[in-house]
Structure formats: structure tokens, C-alpha cells
Design an enzyme around this catalytic site. Structure first.
Site, PDB file in Angstrom:
ATOM      1  CG  PHE A 134      -1.888   1.202   1.133  1.00  0.00           C
ATOM      2  CD1 PHE A 134      -3.060   1.103   0.408  1.00  0.00           C
ATOM      3  CD2 PHE A 134      -1.586   2.413   1.740  1.00  0.00           C
ATOM      4  CE1 PHE A 134      -3.922   2.189   0.286  1.00  0.00           C
ATOM      5  CE2 PHE A 134      -2.446   3.505   1.632  1.00  0.00           C
ATOM      6  CZ  PHE A 134      -3.616   3.388   0.905  1.00  0.00           C
ATOM      7  CG  ASP A 221       5.454   3.552   1.881  1.00  0.00           C
ATOM      8  OD1 ASP A 221       5.494   4.229   2.922  1.00  0.00           O
ATOM      9  OD2 ASP A 221       4.431   3.418   1.188  1.00  0.00           O
ATOM     10  CE  LYS A 250      -1.150   5.601   7.701  1.00  0.00           C
ATOM     11  NZ  LYS A 250      -0.795   4.978   6.425  1.00  0.00           N
TER      12      LYS A 250
END
Ligand SMILES: *Cc1c(COP(=O)(O)O)cnc(C)c1O
Length: 398
Positions: A134, A221, A250
Site C-alpha cells: 500500500f 515506504d 503518518k
């Protein structure tokens, strides 16, 4: 104005729980009925310092009174300071600030493509990514995401992406050898949304070696795994390798939107005009992120993540032992843990999340079969125990 079937003016992009959260303090949040919940979602691995952390509240309040936004047309000292902290606490030499995970990955993809064009002389650079990955919802990061369910109805996708199974070095090597102009391999150190699936050390060491041998950039990532979530600043420290480029978002701003592209010096090929972001790295976001960094470093949060992660993992393993018909295993690093449902379990993750909610515990699924536990990094031993008790109560209710 056409009449909508829904009564809300919001586009129905989310299946929301019937809960309205209105207040938070530490690892707890309250809804508009005054009900209290332990927050093991933390805005999906984002509220690093929990809710209303005194140092974050103070820093943001001070900054918004002083200067909250100016254009990147001017020097922004807080951006320099944050970049210095991040490069001193990682293998990176330079940083670009964006607003989100997708935007950070988008920047990483552009950086790798530019490097391929200007340094390697490629005309059609290819980026290899993993199945079940993702990387975000913009068109390029959606294309990089190796999950067809997210891509359906959004084609034509962006050219130049190829997918391989995760943790499978033979398959990756075969794919890389078959293709021309492979510019980069983009992977998560641990697949978050894809089911809290940890990367294997041997695999990542092999990927690093393959990249070195063939002049391919390794992009990681770290949007979900970075900023102390795993008990180390970066997930790749777990794997014993260094990426050439990596992204963060995040946990970086502790809930204030900010993302970052980080790279080693030889790959820092952006020139003025190549890339930009109106909000990226504004003084408010940088002050928040800098405060998050300082609190993690000064208050020993990495050590707390390792200890609470161990405690949480042991508790989840005990649940696997108690309910072998429901659960298959507990897996993860630090404070990103997954409880994997048995393939024959009568429940899917969403049902367990619903039951936990009714017992005052917020959880988020990672795919249909995995429960994800990503509490704030400040979580205490008593709160981990309490969360495990609430989960046990949710399961015992049958
Ligand atoms: C959440 C996530 C993203 C997307 O971040 P946004 O801020 O929602 O754009 C990208 N990569 C990973 C690994 C993520 O967990």
C-alpha cells in the site's frame, strides 16, 4: 442541485462506525455520549504522542501565534531544523517536505525517475513494487500499490510499474533480470495495510545486494513503519539495511499533516522547479514534527515502544493460545502488531473490531483477516493490559 439519496453532504468514501469522537487525552478518546475508549488506532499509526500531549499542544499554540504558514519561496528555519534532526537520526542526507504519505511516495517516485533519466539515461524507467503493498491513493501511488481492489475503475493507470510477491527474492530477481531499465524497487519494510506482514531480513539483504549489483535504487515506504513505530527510528533498522530513498508521514507530525521524502546525497537530483508543494513543510507542521522528534528522543519512547510492543505481543499470543479456532498468529514489530484470524474463523476482522468497540477498545483491520494494533508510542503498561482485557471481554461475549 440534484437530490442525493444520502442525507450527508459528504461523499460516502468511508464506511464509518456509528461513533462521533469529540475529545482525547493521552491514549483515550471520548464520544459525544461521554463514552470512553482506549485508542489503539491513533489515527492509524499517526498520533505518536497520543491526544492533547502537553508539549505538542504548547508548541503548536506558540507557533500559530507566531507564524503558521509562509511560502517555500522563503527560507523556513524550522524546516532546516527538522531536516537536520531527521538526517542526524537516519542514513539520509537531504529531505523534501510534503503533506501526506501519498505525496511523499509520489515525490520518491519522481526522484527515482529523474535519477534514471539523467544519470542512467533511461527513457522508460520501471519501478518494481510488491503485491499486497500500500503506497497511497494518488494515481501514481495507487498504481504502485499492488492491490487491484484499490485500482478498479481508476484506469488508465500510470505506466512503468511491475509487481512481484513480497518476501520472495527468487521471484524479484527473475523479474528484474527479465526487464529493461529497472530504475527502482519500492517496498514497505513491513506491509501495514496489507496485513501487518513483516519483511524478512534475508529477503531485504538480498534485495539490497541485487540493487547494488544492478544500479537499481532501493526506495522504502516508511510512512507507517517510520518515526519510532517499530521501536527504532526506521523500520529498515530491523532489517539491517539502508535504503537510497525513503518516505515518512503518518507518525511524523503526531497528527498534524506532514510527509517527507528522504534520500542519500548521490540520489538528491531535484533542482529548483522540479518539485514543490504549497503547504509542504510549513512552520506549523515543522514545529509539530520537530516536537514529536524531540519528545521521542528525550523521553525514551523508542525503549517504551520495544517494551510495550513485547508486552502486547505476549498478550496477543496468549489469545491465540486461548482461541486457536479464531486466531492463527500474532506478528509485528514494536507497536505495530497484527492478530491474524484463522482462515476458518467464523469472524472477519471487521466483526472483531466492532465487538472491541462495544467494549471500549478502538482497533483497525489490516485487510479482511488481520486486526491491527497501533497505539500511541506513549502507551503505558497498564493501558496495554487494559486493552488486552477489553479485547478478551469482546471475544468472550461470543
Ligand atoms: C497510510 C500509508 C500511505 C498513504 O499515506 P496518506 O497520508 O494516507 O497519503 C502510504 N504508504 C503506507 C505504507 C501507508 O501506511
Amino acid at each position: 442541485m440534484t437530490t442525493l439519496l444520502q442525507s450527508s453532504a459528504l461523499m460516502p468514501t468511508y464506511n464509518r462506525f456509528p461513533v462521533r469522537l469529540v475529545r482525547g487525552q493521552g491514549c483515550r478518546v471520548w464520544d459525544d455520549q461521554g463514552r470512553e475508549y482506549l485508542d489503539f488506532v491513533a489515527g492509524i499509526a499517526t498520533c505518536t504522542l497520543g491526544h492533547a500531549h502537553p508539549r505538542l499542544v504548547q508548541a503548536i499554540s506558540d507557533q500559530i501565534q507566531q507564524l503558521h504558514h509562509v511560502s517555500n519561496l522563503y527560507h523556513i528555519p524550522l524546516q532546516e531544523e527538522l531536516a537536520a534532526f531527521l538526517t542526524q537520526h537516519s542514513c539520509a542526507d537531504q529531505v523534501f517536505f510534503a503533506n501526506s504519505g501519498a505525496e511523499a511516495n509520489e515525490g520518491a517516485i519522481k526522484l527515482a525517475r529523474k535519477y534514471a533519466h539523467v544519470v542512467r539515461g533511461y527513457t522508460h524507467p520501471v519501478i518494481v513494487t510488491a503485491q499486497a503493498s500500500f503506497h497511497g491513493r494518488t494515481l501514481a501511488t495507487l498504481t504502485a500499490t499492488g492491490q487491484p481492489k484499490y485500482q478498479q475503475h481508476f484506469d488508465p493507470l500510470v505506466p512503468g510499474f511491475v509487481y512481484v510477491p513480497y518476501n520472495d527474492l527468487a521471484a524479484l530477481t527473475r523479474t528484474v533480470l527479465e526487464l529493461e531499465e529497472v530504475a527502482a524497487i519500492l517496498l514497505e519494510p513491513l506491509q501495514g495495510e496489507g496485513g501487518v506482514r513483516p519483511g524478512e531480513r534475508d529477503y531485504f539483504q538480498g534485495v539490497r545486494q541485487l540493487c547494488d549489483e544492478r544500479g537499481i535504487l532501493l526506495i522504502l515506504d516508511e510512512v507507517q513503519t517510520g518515526m519510532g513505530r517499530t521501536g527504532y527510528w526506521w523500520g529498515h533498522e530491523y532489517l539491517g539495511i539502508e535504503p537510497d530513498i525513503f518516505s515518512a508521514a503518518k507518525g511524523l507530525g503526531g497528527g498534524i499533516p506532514i510527509g517527507a521524502v528522504l534520500c542519500k546525497e548521490p540520489y538528491s537530483v531535484f533542482q529548483p522547479g522540479d518539485h514543490a508543494s504549497t503547504y509542504g513543510g510549513n512552520p506549523l507542521a515543522c514545529r509539530a514534527a520537530l516536537t514529536v522528534c524531540q519528545v521521542i528522543a528525550e523521553e525514551g519512547l523508542l525503549e517504551n515502544v520495544r517494551q510495550r510492543g513485547e508486552q502486547l505481543r505476549r498478550g496477543l499470543q496468549a489469545l491465540v493460545a486461548t482461541y486457536p479456532e479464531l486466531f492463527q498468529e500474532a506478528r509485528g514489530w514494536g507497536l505495530i502488531q497484527g492478530l491474524v484470524l484463522h482462515p476458518n474463523s467464523p469472524w472477519q476482522a471487521a466483526e472483531v473490531v466492532q465487538r472491541a468497540l462495544a467494549k471500549g477498545l478502538l482497533l483497525v483491520p489490516a485487510g479482511p483477516q488481520v486486526l491491527r494494533f497501533v497505539p500511541p508510542l506513549i502507551v503505558t503498561a497498564a493501558e496495554v493490559d487494559e486493552a488486552l482485557e477489553r479485547l478478551a471481554a469482546a471475544l468472550a461475549d461470543g
